[in-house]
Design a protein around this motif. Structure first.
Motif, mmCIF file in Angstrom:
data_model
loop_
_atom_site.group_PDB
_atom_site.id
_atom_site.type_symbol
_atom_site.label_atom_id
_atom_site.label_comp_id
_atom_site.label_asym_id
_atom_site.label_seq_id
_atom_site.Cartn_x
_atom_site.Cartn_y
_atom_site.Cartn_z
ATOM 1 N N GLN A 1 -16.823 49.485 14.091
ATOM 2 C CA GLN A 1 -16.366 49.565 15.476
ATOM 3 C C GLN A 1 -17.137 50.609 16.279
ATOM 4 O O GLN A 1 -17.147 50.572 17.509
ATOM 5 N N SER A 2 -17.755 51.573 15.586
ATOM 6 C CA SER A 2 -18.524 52.610 16.266
ATOM 7 C C SER A 2 -19.642 53.076 15.341
ATOM 8 O O SER A 2 -19.551 52.932 14.110
ATOM 9 N N VAL A 3 -20.685 53.613 15.944
ATOM 10 C CA VAL A 3 -21.817 54.139 15.194
ATOM 11 C C VAL A 3 -22.157 55.524 15.760
ATOM 12 O O VAL A 3 -21.802 55.826 16.890
ATOM 13 N N PRO A 4 -22.813 56.364 14.923
ATOM 14 C CA PRO A 4 -23.275 56.090 13.573
ATOM 15 C C PRO A 4 -22.130 56.116 12.565
ATOM 16 O O PRO A 4 -21.134 56.806 12.745
ATOM 17 N N ALA A 5 -22.316 55.352 11.516
ATOM 18 C CA ALA A 5 -21.386 55.339 10.389
ATOM 19 C C ALA A 5 -22.218 55.330 9.110
ATOM 20 O O ALA A 5 -23.394 54.964 9.123
ATOM 21 N N VAL A 6 -21.604 55.737 8.024
ATOM 22 C CA VAL A 6 -22.285 55.758 6.730
ATOM 23 C C VAL A 6 -21.381 55.104 5.698
ATOM 24 O O VAL A 6 -20.202 55.460 5.579
ATOM 25 N N VAL A 7 -21.937 54.154 4.962
ATOM 26 C CA VAL A 7 -21.210 53.488 3.878
ATOM 27 C C VAL A 7 -21.867 53.876 2.561
ATOM 28 O O VAL A 7 -23.087 53.753 2.402
ATOM 29 N N VAL A 8 -21.073 54.359 1.631
ATOM 30 C CA VAL A 8 -21.577 54.778 0.322
ATOM 31 C C VAL A 8 -21.209 53.727 -0.711
ATOM 32 O O VAL A 8 -20.026 53.487 -0.976
#
Length: 200
Positions: free
Chosen positions: A164-171
């Motif tokens: 829904q928003s950036v920046p984001a980080v997925v591990v």
């Protein structure tokens, strides 16, 4: 010592506060052979622009079992920028461009410093030309099956991760965090380090 080489403090960060856990685990960009840290960004996002050099510095000394990948968010208004990113990567794969991060920062600068929109094919070519691309190579990459495939993958992952928003980080397809959730840029790096350690 690089921040990512510092042992993470156990349970310093809390699920539901500093990061969320996906249940079930989602797909990843890569093949799962390493711990994947996916930075989800949009060239048009000022916060992404400010985070980019920070996360690039963090990634310089990553251990062999960790891989930073860049994932352009595939919202409808950002789709042309997804094509820009994967064209740059395709040109690098062809040996035309040497440093993808350098070209990415040039795109960010064009938008946030020079006020360009970077949506017209010609202005995008002119930027890549500065880094060694010729018209034939650019058009081959721009219209390639590889780039179209990667655009579709970005759309799939954007939906799967519920961005829904950036920046984001997925591990590792398991956790999602952001600068806002973590409490700042350096805190974000610390959250990532801790989540990476938990995946070992």
């Amino acid at each position: 010592m690089a921040q990512n080489a510092t042992p993470a403090e156990p349970q310093r960060f809390k699920e539901g506060v500093h990061y969320q856990r996906f249940r079930p685990t989602k797909m990843t960009v890569g093949n799962g052979e390493t711990i994947e840290v996916a930075e989800i960004f949009w060239y048009g996002c000022g916060h992404c622009y400010n985070l980019e050099p920070v996360i690039n510095r963090w990634a310089q000394d990553l251990p062999e079992d960790v891989d930073l990948v860049k994932l352009p968010v595939a919202w409808p208004q950002a789709e042309r920028h997804v094509q820009v990113f994967y064209t740059i990567e395709a040109l690098a794969g062809m040996g035309v461009i040497e440093n993808v991060d350098q070209v990415n920062m040039a795109v960010f600068d064009a938008i946030h410093v020079n006020g360009a929109r970077m949506v017209r094919e010609e202005e995008i070519f002119q930027l890549t030309k500065r880094f060694g691309a010729d018209k034939e190579s650019f058009e081959k990459a721009w219209n390639s099956f590889e780039v179209n495939t990667r655009i579709n993958q970005a759309k799939t992952l954007t939906r799967a991760y519920g961005i829904q928003s950036v920046p984001a980080v997925v591990v590792n397809g398991k956790y999602i965090t952001s600068e806002v959730a973590a409490g700042g840029k350096q805190e974000l790096l610390a959250v990532i380090d801790e989540l990476v350690a938990s995946e070992r």
